[in-house]
Design an enzyme around this catalytic site. Structure first.
Site, PDB file in Angstrom:
ATOM      1  N   LYS A 116     -56.741 -35.185-105.194  1.00 40.50           N
ATOM      2  CA  LYS A 116     -56.645 -34.738-106.531  1.00 40.50           C
ATOM      3  C   LYS A 116     -57.282 -35.730-107.427  1.00 40.50           C
ATOM      4  CE  LYS A 116     -52.338 -32.725-106.366  1.00 40.50           C
ATOM      5  NZ  LYS A 116     -51.039 -32.465-107.177  1.00 40.50           N
ATOM      6  N   LYS A 158     -48.803 -39.899-109.495  1.00 36.57           N
ATOM      7  CA  LYS A 158     -49.221 -38.635-108.610  1.00 36.57           C
ATOM      8  C   LYS A 158     -49.817 -39.149-107.369  1.00 36.57           C
ATOM      9  CE  LYS A 158     -50.428 -34.808-110.974  1.00 36.57           C
ATOM     10  NZ  LYS A 158     -51.185 -33.499-111.714  1.00 36.57           N
ATOM     11  N   GLY A 165     -45.679 -29.365-105.168  1.00 42.57           N
ATOM     12  CA  GLY A 165     -44.531 -29.644-106.450  1.00 42.57           C
ATOM     13  C   GLY A 165     -44.127 -31.325-105.857  1.00 42.57           C
ATOM     14  N   LYS A 201     -51.362 -39.450-118.027  1.00 39.53           N
ATOM     15  CA  LYS A 201     -50.279 -38.973-119.074  1.00 39.53           C
ATOM     16  C   LYS A 201     -49.349 -38.171-119.049  1.00 39.53           C
ATOM     17  CE  LYS A 201     -49.208 -39.394-123.663  1.00 39.53           C
ATOM     18  NZ  LYS A 201     -48.560 -40.609-123.846  1.00 39.53           N
ATOM     19  N   GLU A 288     -55.543 -29.642-111.345  1.00 42.90           N
ATOM     20  CA  GLU A 288     -56.005 -29.426-109.896  1.00 42.90           C
ATOM     21  C   GLU A 288     -56.328 -28.193-109.683  1.00 42.90           C
ATOM     22  OE1 GLU A 288     -53.170 -29.187-106.669  1.00 42.90           O
ATOM     23  OE2 GLU A 288     -51.818 -28.026-107.593  1.00 42.90           O
ATOM     24  N   ARG A 292     -57.481 -21.781-102.095  1.00 42.47           N
ATOM     25  CA  ARG A 292     -57.125 -20.915-101.242  1.00 42.47           C
ATOM     26  C   ARG A 292     -56.424 -19.664-102.245  1.00 42.47           C
ATOM     27  NH1 ARG A 292     -51.820 -21.980-102.827  1.00 42.47           N
ATOM     28  NH2 ARG A 292     -51.313 -24.153-103.339  1.00 42.47           N
ATOM     29  N   VAL A 295     -49.803 -18.066-103.982  1.00 46.55           N
ATOM     30  CA  VAL A 295     -48.625 -17.303-103.741  1.00 46.55           C
ATOM     31  C   VAL A 295     -48.674 -16.163-104.860  1.00 46.55           C
ATOM     32  CG1 VAL A 295     -45.870 -17.515-103.799  1.00 46.55           C
ATOM     33  CG2 VAL A 295     -47.250 -19.154-102.949  1.00 46.55           C
TER      34      VAL A 295
HETATM   35  P1  ADP Z   1     -49.191 -21.870-105.336  1.00 44.79           P
HETATM   36  O1  ADP Z   1     -49.702 -22.473-106.567  1.00 44.79           O
HETATM   37  O2  ADP Z   1     -49.636 -20.897-104.719  1.00 44.79           O
HETATM   38  O3  ADP Z   1     -47.734 -21.074-105.662  1.00 44.79           O
HETATM   39  P2  ADP Z   1     -47.328 -23.766-104.038  1.00 44.79           P
HETATM   40  O4  ADP Z   1     -47.514 -25.110-104.814  1.00 44.79           O
HETATM   41  O5  ADP Z   1     -46.047 -22.980-104.386  1.00 44.79           O
HETATM   42  O6  ADP Z   1     -48.510 -22.940-104.193  1.00 44.79           O
HETATM   43  O7  ADP Z   1     -47.714 -23.928-102.539  1.00 44.79           O
HETATM   44  C1  ADP Z   1     -47.704 -22.938-101.834  1.00 44.79           C
HETATM   45  C2  ADP Z   1     -47.193 -23.098-100.517  1.00 44.79           C
HETATM   46  O8  ADP Z   1     -47.904 -24.458 -99.653  1.00 44.79           O
HETATM   47  C3  ADP Z   1     -45.849 -23.557-100.682  1.00 44.79           C
HETATM   48  O9  ADP Z   1     -45.191 -23.118 -99.297  1.00 44.79           O
HETATM   49  C4  ADP Z   1     -45.738 -25.172-100.610  1.00 44.79           C
HETATM   50  O10 ADP Z   1     -44.703 -25.700 -99.877  1.00 44.79           O
HETATM   51  C5  ADP Z   1     -47.091 -25.359 -99.730  1.00 44.79           C
HETATM   52  N1  ADP Z   1     -47.940 -26.671 -99.879  1.00 44.79           N
HETATM   53  C6  ADP Z   1     -48.971 -26.531-100.745  1.00 44.79           C
HETATM   54  N2  ADP Z   1     -49.478 -27.663-100.566  1.00 44.79           N
HETATM   55  C7  ADP Z   1     -48.869 -28.441 -99.899  1.00 44.79           C
HETATM   56  C8  ADP Z   1     -48.953 -29.717 -99.355  1.00 44.79           C
HETATM   57  N3  ADP Z   1     -49.993 -30.678 -99.606  1.00 44.79           N
HETATM   58  N4  ADP Z   1     -48.106 -30.282 -98.393  1.00 44.79           N
HETATM   59  C9  ADP Z   1     -47.029 -29.498 -98.052  1.00 44.79           C
HETATM   60  N5  ADP Z   1     -46.783 -28.148 -98.371  1.00 44.79           N
HETATM   61  C10 ADP Z   1     -47.771 -27.710 -99.188  1.00 44.79           C
HETATM   62  P1  ADP Z   2     -48.942 -29.680-107.064  1.00 45.67           P
HETATM   63  O1  ADP Z   2     -50.037 -29.815-106.158  1.00 45.67           O
HETATM   64  O2  ADP Z   2     -47.736 -30.223-106.258  1.00 45.67           O
HETATM   65  O3  ADP Z   2     -48.803 -27.994-107.346  1.00 45.67           O
HETATM   66  P2  ADP Z   2     -49.814 -30.175-109.754  1.00 45.67           P
HETATM   67  O4  ADP Z   2     -50.736 -31.374-110.118  1.00 45.67           O
HETATM   68  O5  ADP Z   2     -50.174 -28.869-109.683  1.00 45.67           O
HETATM   69  O6  ADP Z   2     -49.286 -30.575-108.205  1.00 45.67           O
HETATM   70  O7  ADP Z   2     -48.537 -30.355-110.542  1.00 45.67           O
HETATM   71  C1  ADP Z   2     -47.458 -29.712-110.516  1.00 45.67           C
HETATM   72  C2  ADP Z   2     -46.737 -29.538-111.853  1.00 45.67           C
HETATM   73  O8  ADP Z   2     -46.216 -30.689-112.249  1.00 45.67           O
HETATM   74  C3  ADP Z   2     -47.495 -28.875-112.715  1.00 45.67           C
HETATM   75  O9  ADP Z   2     -47.379 -27.434-112.589  1.00 45.67           O
HETATM   76  C4  ADP Z   2     -46.559 -29.236-114.045  1.00 45.67           C
HETATM   77  O10 ADP Z   2     -45.601 -28.670-114.259  1.00 45.67           O
HETATM   78  C5  ADP Z   2     -46.482 -30.768-113.590  1.00 45.67           C
HETATM   79  N1  ADP Z   2     -47.400 -31.868-114.176  1.00 45.67           N
HETATM   80  C6  ADP Z   2     -48.609 -32.234-113.387  1.00 45.67           C
HETATM   81  N2  ADP Z   2     -49.037 -33.138-114.058  1.00 45.67           N
HETATM   82  C7  ADP Z   2     -48.413 -33.272-115.357  1.00 45.67           C
HETATM   83  C8  ADP Z   2     -48.711 -34.018-116.459  1.00 45.67           C
HETATM   84  N3  ADP Z   2     -49.761 -34.942-116.358  1.00 45.67           N
HETATM   85  N4  ADP Z   2     -47.830 -33.927-117.472  1.00 45.67           N
HETATM   86  C9  ADP Z   2     -46.947 -33.186-117.306  1.00 45.67           C
HETATM   87  N5  ADP Z   2     -46.564 -32.267-116.260  1.00 45.67           N
HETATM   88  C10 ADP Z   2     -47.317 -32.336-115.335  1.00 45.67           C
HETATM   89 MG    MG Z   3     -50.311 -27.325-108.305  1.00 43.99          MG
END
Ligand code: ADP
Ligand code: ADP
Ligand code: MG
Length: 445
Positions: A116, A158, A165, A201, A288, A292, A295
């Site tokens: 990331k 992060k 999540g 931030k 990010e 792929r 969902v």
């Molecule tokens: P989307 O943005 O498609 O909704 P999600 O964040 O819900 O993606 O992730 C989709 C699936 O992939 C979920 O089952 C989540 O637990 C899994 N997943 C995504 N990234 C990772 C990761 N780095 N490690 C483990 N599981 C991941």
């Molecule tokens: P993942 O790879 O687990 O999906 P993301 O970077 O997409 O992680 O972040 C997941 C969620 O966390 C975002 O959808 C948002 O709700 C929250 N988030 C991420 N970064 C920030 C930020 N800088 N400030 C506030 N909320 C954030």
């Molecule tokens: Mg995300």
């Protein structure tokens, strides 16, 4: 076009890919763990190969087993779905070395976007606005303090390898920062075998708005509008919709332009999603990229009358995008509810046998699922059991349609999050389109 495709996944997304292949006249191979012998994706595929014991590490993440299955069945390509190996650059590389097409972008692009911190650097260089934060990884406490001071509290720590999540911690002051920094590193090491963390931030009340893109292997890139994904619990999405009630025509054009430009600069091909945070003042920041199928892709399919999985397969087979940005149309409003086999109050997983099942149907309703009457929901995997998606001419009508669909859905034998969804659908702020990613914090209180 491919003759045979292996689907390196399970559940609803494996079925989704099988349907797309079937419509294209492509034969399919399912892989499955010992826990998934009776799974629907196994039944619907033309061939099936057992690849190991129930835990994902020994089956759905087992690269040698999956490649062996692909070689034995002589497939041309592998579709990774989402989760599991879908964003694993090493897997994409192994496919390439074995002369099997990986249905997704190149391993090089997956590698950059999978880190990331590196992804942010790359997107910034490609001209996209990025969430304010540290330049690169934070290697020690001193730098953490200095950078957090510069960025301004609250900050988010992060994990650079995070996903799903997981791997995020907020700090509101310096005391919290040191504690959060060290815990985040240790957690990231344990969860992702990569302790790298960076600072961002912490935006107070943002919306999560993501742009769907499609790029072919000849440099054409288009965007398919946005998805609103702010209804989240613990950074995991619960409800998604398209269009977003917060995105005007002009903002869509602008976010789409930024996404397409960035994809062109990095040589992106296949389906991808660029996730942005939209601040209260209307500014937006790259967060990010998911390299792929996502969902929540069905909401985009509903409003664009497109088939994103078919597009993924066609692109991977070398076809050119068959329409341009100007030819794309958006119709109506779509909403998706993720139905999980979980207790709706405590969110504890609720695996078990489904004793009664009635899936919603009727005008404008789509259900992506792999469950059936008598199916045993195994305890080993993600608790998502169905995606209920509705389409109608307005947001108001779509909400009414979703209520009606979920009210007629019966799942007995396991607990589900349907009651929670129905409550959200009746919340005045949700109905008014007035929410941010903090919605569920308030809602659950
Ligand atoms: P989307 O943005 O498609 O909704 P999600 O964040 O819900 O993606 O992730 C989709 C699936 O992939 C979920 O089952 C989540 O637990 C899994 N997943 C995504 N990234 C990772 C990761 N780095 N490690 C483990 N599981 C991941
Ligand atoms: P993942 O790879 O687990 O999906 P993301 O970077 O997409 O992680 O972040 C997941 C969620 O966390 C975002 O959808 C948002 O709700 C929250 N988030 C991420 N970064 C920030 C930020 N800088 N400030 C506030 N909320 C954030
Ligand atoms: Mg995300």
């Amino acid at each position: 076009m491919f003759k045979k495709v292996l689907i390196a996944n399970r559940g609803e997304i494996a079925c989704r890919v099988i349907w797309a292949c079937r419509e294209l006249g492509i034969k399919t191979v399912a892989v499955h763990s010992e826990a998934d012998r009776d799974a629907l994706h196994v039944r619907f595929a033309d061939e099936a190969v057992c690849i190991g014991p129930p835990p994902s590490a020994q089956s759905y993440l087992n690269i040698p087993q999956i490649i062996s299955a692909a070689e034995i069945t002589n497939v041309d390509a592998i579709h990774p779905g989402y989760g599991f190996l879908s964003e694993n650059p090493h897997f994409a590389e192994v496919c390439r070395e074995c002369n099997i097409t990986f249905i997704g972008p190149s391993p090089e692009v997956i590698r950059i976007m999978g880190d990331k911190s590196e992804a942010k650097r790359t997107m910034k260089a490609a001209g996209a606005p990025v969430t304010p934060g540290s330049e690169g990884l934070i290697e020690d406490e001193e730098t953490a303090i200095k950078e957090a001071g510069r960025i301004g509290y609250p900050v988010l720590i992060k994990a650079t390898a995070g996903g799903g999540g997981r791997g995020m911690r907020v700090a509101y002051n310096q005391d919290e920062l040191l504690n959060a920094y060290n815990t985040a590193r240790a957690e990231a090491e344990a969860a992702f075998k990569n302790s790298g963390v960076y600072l961002e931030k912490y935006i107070a009340n943002p919306r999560h708005i993501e742009i769907q893109v499609l790029g072919d292997n000849r440099g054409n890139v288009i965007h398919l509008g946005e998805r609103e994904c702010s209804i989240q619990r613990r950074h995991q999405k619960l409800i998604e919709e398209s269009p977003s009630p917060a995105v005007s025509y002009e903002l869509r054009q602008e976010m789409g332009r930024v996404a397409v430009e960035a994809c062109k600069r990095i040589g992106y091909s296949n389906a991808g999603t660029i996730e942005f945070l939209l601040d209260e003042d209307g500014s937006f920041y790259f967060m990010e990229m998911n390299t792929r199928i996502q969902v929540e892709h069905p909401v985009t399919e509903m409003v664009t009358i497109d088939d994103l999985v078919e597009a993924q397969i066609r692109i991977a087979a070398g076809e050119e995008l068959n329409y341009t940005q100007d030819q794309l149309i958006f119709v109506g409003h779509a909403i998706e509810c993720r139905v999980n086999a979980e207790d709706p109050d405590t969110f504890t997983p609720s695996p078990g046998r489904i004793t009664t099942l009635n899936l919603p149907s009727g005008a404008g309703v789509r259900v992506d699922t792999a469950i059936y009457d008598g199916y045993f929901v195994p305890p080993y995997y993600d608790s998502l059991i169905a995606k209920v998606v509705v389409h109608s001419r307005s947001r108001e009508r779509a909400i009414a349609r979703m209520r009606r669909a979920l009210e007629s859905m019966v799942v007995e034998g396991v607990k589900t999050t349907i009651p929670l969804h129905l409550k959200i659908l009746n919340d005045p702020d949700f109905i008014a389109g007035n929410f941010s990613t903090r919605f569920m914090d308030r809602f659950l209180k």
